[in-house]
Design a protein around this motif. Structure first.
Motif, PDB file in Angstrom:
ATOM      1  N   ALA A   1       0.815  -1.075   0.083  1.00  0.00           N
ATOM      2  CA  ALA A   1       0.199   0.001   0.152  1.00  0.00           C
ATOM      3  C   ALA A   1       0.755   1.286   0.175  1.00  0.00           C
ATOM      4  CB  ALA A   1      -0.952   0.047   1.044  1.00  0.00           C
ATOM      5  N   LEU A   2       2.123   1.023   0.902  1.00  0.00           N
ATOM      6  CA  LEU A   2       2.730   2.235   0.921  1.00  0.00           C
ATOM      7  C   LEU A   2       3.524   2.431  -0.402  1.00  0.00           C
ATOM      8  CD1 LEU A   2       4.421   4.629   2.202  1.00  0.00           C
ATOM      9  CD2 LEU A   2       5.736   2.833   3.179  1.00  0.00           C
ATOM     10  N   GLN A   3       3.974   1.491  -1.035  1.00  0.00           N
ATOM     11  CA  GLN A   3       4.421   1.492  -2.503  1.00  0.00           C
ATOM     12  C   GLN A   3       3.615   2.057  -3.553  1.00  0.00           C
ATOM     13  OE1 GLN A   3       7.677   1.613  -3.372  1.00  0.00           O
ATOM     14  NE2 GLN A   3       8.339  -0.354  -4.219  1.00  0.00           N
ATOM     15  N   ALA A   4       2.471   1.581  -3.590  1.00  0.00           N
ATOM     16  CA  ALA A   4       1.512   2.183  -4.328  1.00  0.00           C
ATOM     17  C   ALA A   4       1.480   3.844  -4.090  1.00  0.00           C
ATOM     18  CB  ALA A   4       0.169   1.436  -4.323  1.00  0.00           C
ATOM     19  N   ALA A   5       1.003   4.057  -2.996  1.00  0.00           N
ATOM     20  CA  ALA A   5       1.175   5.564  -2.484  1.00  0.00           C
ATOM     21  C   ALA A   5       2.174   6.375  -3.030  1.00  0.00           C
ATOM     22  CB  ALA A   5       0.747   5.880  -1.154  1.00  0.00           C
ATOM     23  N   ARG A   6       3.592   5.820  -2.982  1.00  0.00           N
ATOM     24  CA  ARG A   6       4.680   6.478  -3.396  1.00  0.00           C
ATOM     25  C   ARG A   6       4.589   6.593  -4.759  1.00  0.00           C
ATOM     26  NH1 ARG A   6       9.751   5.873  -0.729  1.00  0.00           N
ATOM     27  NH2 ARG A   6      10.344   4.739  -2.761  1.00  0.00           N
ATOM     28  N   THR A   7       4.195   5.470  -5.574  1.00  0.00           N
ATOM     29  CA  THR A   7       4.245   5.815  -6.812  1.00  0.00           C
ATOM     30  C   THR A   7       3.190   6.849  -7.356  1.00  0.00           C
ATOM     31  OG1 THR A   7       4.984   3.496  -7.338  1.00  0.00           O
ATOM     32  CG2 THR A   7       3.914   4.247  -9.167  1.00  0.00           C
ATOM     33  N   ALA A   8       2.090   6.746  -6.980  1.00  0.00           N
ATOM     34  CA  ALA A   8       1.130   7.866  -7.305  1.00  0.00           C
ATOM     35  C   ALA A   8       1.678   9.141  -6.953  1.00  0.00           C
ATOM     36  CB  ALA A   8      -0.297   7.549  -6.449  1.00  0.00           C
ATOM     37  N   LEU A   9       2.184   9.356  -5.862  1.00  0.00           N
ATOM     38  CA  LEU A   9       2.709  10.711  -5.488  1.00  0.00           C
ATOM     39  C   LEU A   9       3.860  11.065  -6.410  1.00  0.00           C
ATOM     40  CD1 LEU A   9       3.038  13.205  -3.357  1.00  0.00           C
ATOM     41  CD2 LEU A   9       4.600  11.790  -2.165  1.00  0.00           C
ATOM     42  N   LYS A  10       4.653  10.325  -6.879  1.00  0.00           N
ATOM     43  CA  LYS A  10       5.819  10.567  -7.496  1.00  0.00           C
ATOM     44  C   LYS A  10       5.194  11.073  -9.025  1.00  0.00           C
ATOM     45  CE  LYS A  10       9.586   7.863  -5.643  1.00  0.00           C
ATOM     46  NZ  LYS A  10      10.485   8.989  -5.694  1.00  0.00           N
ATOM     47  N   ARG A  11       4.110  10.354  -9.403  1.00  0.00           N
ATOM     48  CA  ARG A  11       3.494  10.933 -10.757  1.00  0.00           C
ATOM     49  C   ARG A  11       2.750  12.000 -10.666  1.00  0.00           C
ATOM     50  NH1 ARG A  11       0.802   4.798 -11.805  1.00  0.00           N
ATOM     51  NH2 ARG A  11       2.555   3.844 -12.687  1.00  0.00           N
ATOM     52  N   TYR A  12       2.205  12.324  -9.455  1.00  0.00           N
ATOM     53  CA  TYR A  12       1.454  13.828  -9.241  1.00  0.00           C
ATOM     54  C   TYR A  12       2.449  14.796  -9.317  1.00  0.00           C
ATOM     55  CZ  TYR A  12      -1.252  17.349  -7.476  1.00  0.00           C
ATOM     56  OH  TYR A  12      -1.726  18.699  -7.170  1.00  0.00           O
ATOM     57  N   GLN A  13       3.659  14.400  -8.528  1.00  0.00           N
ATOM     58  CA  GLN A  13       4.572  15.416  -8.490  1.00  0.00           C
ATOM     59  C   GLN A  13       5.350  15.796  -9.793  1.00  0.00           C
ATOM     60  OE1 GLN A  13       6.272  15.509  -4.081  1.00  0.00           O
ATOM     61  NE2 GLN A  13       7.285  14.115  -5.372  1.00  0.00           N
ATOM     62  N   SER A  14       5.508  14.687 -10.612  1.00  0.00           N
ATOM     63  CA  SER A  14       6.002  15.349 -11.937  1.00  0.00           C
ATOM     64  C   SER A  14       5.111  15.836 -12.743  1.00  0.00           C
ATOM     65  CB  SER A  14       6.291  13.646 -12.728  1.00  0.00           C
ATOM     66  OG  SER A  14       6.995  13.728 -14.033  1.00  0.00           O
ATOM     67  N   ALA A  15       3.815  15.521 -12.863  1.00  0.00           N
ATOM     68  CA  ALA A  15       2.988  16.479 -13.588  1.00  0.00           C
ATOM     69  C   ALA A  15       3.142  17.948 -13.106  1.00  0.00           C
ATOM     70  CB  ALA A  15       1.564  15.790 -13.489  1.00  0.00           C
ATOM     71  N   ARG A  16       3.034  17.976 -11.765  1.00  0.00           N
ATOM     72  CA  ARG A  16       2.823  19.416 -11.083  1.00  0.00           C
ATOM     73  C   ARG A  16       4.172  20.118 -11.621  1.00  0.00           C
ATOM     74  NH1 ARG A  16       6.140  22.979  -8.500  1.00  0.00           N
ATOM     75  NH2 ARG A  16       6.748  21.243  -6.961  1.00  0.00           N
ATOM     76  N   LEU A  17       5.207  19.300 -11.406  1.00  0.00           N
ATOM     77  CA  LEU A  17       6.727  20.094 -11.885  1.00  0.00           C
ATOM     78  C   LEU A  17       6.573  20.603 -13.414  1.00  0.00           C
ATOM     79  CD1 LEU A  17       9.043  17.827 -10.087  1.00  0.00           C
ATOM     80  CD2 LEU A  17       8.833  20.302  -9.537  1.00  0.00           C
ATOM     81  N   ALA A  18       6.243  19.812 -14.180  1.00  0.00           N
ATOM     82  CA  ALA A  18       5.830  20.109 -15.618  1.00  0.00           C
ATOM     83  C   ALA A  18       4.964  21.451 -15.939  1.00  0.00           C
ATOM     84  CB  ALA A  18       5.413  18.940 -16.417  1.00  0.00           C
ATOM     85  N   ALA A  19       4.127  21.376 -14.947  1.00  0.00           N
ATOM     86  CA  ALA A  19       3.002  22.316 -15.037  1.00  0.00           C
ATOM     87  C   ALA A  19       3.593  23.511 -14.529  1.00  0.00           C
ATOM     88  CB  ALA A  19       1.714  22.115 -14.426  1.00  0.00           C
ATOM     89  N   THR A  20       4.399  23.676 -13.608  1.00  0.00           N
ATOM     90  CA  THR A  20       5.133  24.777 -12.976  1.00  0.00           C
ATOM     91  C   THR A  20       6.168  25.598 -13.739  1.00  0.00           C
ATOM     92  OG1 THR A  20       4.602  24.097 -10.755  1.00  0.00           O
ATOM     93  CG2 THR A  20       6.065  25.900 -10.810  1.00  0.00           C
TER      94      THR A  20
END
Length: 232
Positions: A29-48
């Protein structure tokens, strides 16, 4: 700091990374949450930073920073390579190259620690509201400031690398030995960083721009400002 101390610091951060990732692997569950967070942050950085990703002079360096250093790119194989060959790196690499690698791993170790803390709060469903709440509740301002200090230091280190005479030739010559030693991923990381920064007219300005925006975003998040990623 001499090469012996750099190598010791590198090994310390590699041990931290290995321990943190092993802990996550034991918790799906933690691994899945980390993966989801990394994907979100990658998209956020590109948008910034859309302008840095779009401009011909900075697009490759921005992609390198956001994917290889500060985004969702999987660095685990690179670090496994490193763990096996630290003594050889200490002997063969110029000081400046070893310094750059050590800085990248120190940044990665801290980023993994912060991502894991946030993932424990977030779970696998990440949106902006949940992200901002977890950012404020699970990570401290001084930790985030340290993370950005490491990003700045790594960028400055890459700026130093491109001014070293004949380093491009040295990296080219090392391709064969790197392949034979089984550290191709690591060598490609170094070459990508060097080549993207070498192409820029003003690499130091690029680093200052990217880090400056992220510092403003960090300040906005902790102050509770609406639209915290409006940093222009």
């Amino acid at each position: 700091m001499n090469k012996d101390k750099l190598a010791a610091e590198l090994e310390h951060h590699l041990r931290l990374l290995a321990a943190g990732r092993e802990q996550a692997r034991r918790d799906p569950a933690l691994q899945a949450a980390r993966t989801a967070l990394k994907r979100y942050q990658s998209a956020r950085l590109a948008a910034t930073h859309p302008d840095l990703l779009a401009a011909p002079d900075t697009r490759e360096a921005a992609a390198f920073f956001l994917n290889d250093i500060y985004g969702a790119h999987d660095l685990e194989r690179r670090e496994a390579d490193l763990e096996r060959v630290v003594p050889s790196l200490q002997r063969l690499l110029p000081y400046e190259s070893l310094h750059t690698i050590t800085g990248a791993i120190a940044l990665d170790a801290l980023t993994e620690q912060l991502d894991t803390a946030m993932a424990r709060v977030l779970g696998a469903d990440v949106d902006e509201g949940a992200y901002l709440l977890a950012y404020r509740s699970a990570t401290a301002p001084e930790q985030r400031a340290r993370q950005l200090d490491l990003v700045q230091q790594l960028g400055d280190s890459l700026c130093t690398l491109v001014r070293i005479p004949l380093l491009s030739l040295t990296l080219s010559v090392m391709r064969g030995p790197a392949r034979l030693a089984g550290v191709t991923d690591l060598h490609q990381f170094l070459e990508r960083g060097f080549s993207t920064f070498k192409k820029m007219k003003k690499p130091a300005q690029f680093v200052d721009t990217l880090v400056g925006r992220e510092r403003r975003a960090m300040g906005h998040i902790y102050s509770g400002r609406r639209e915290p990623f409006d940093v222009f």
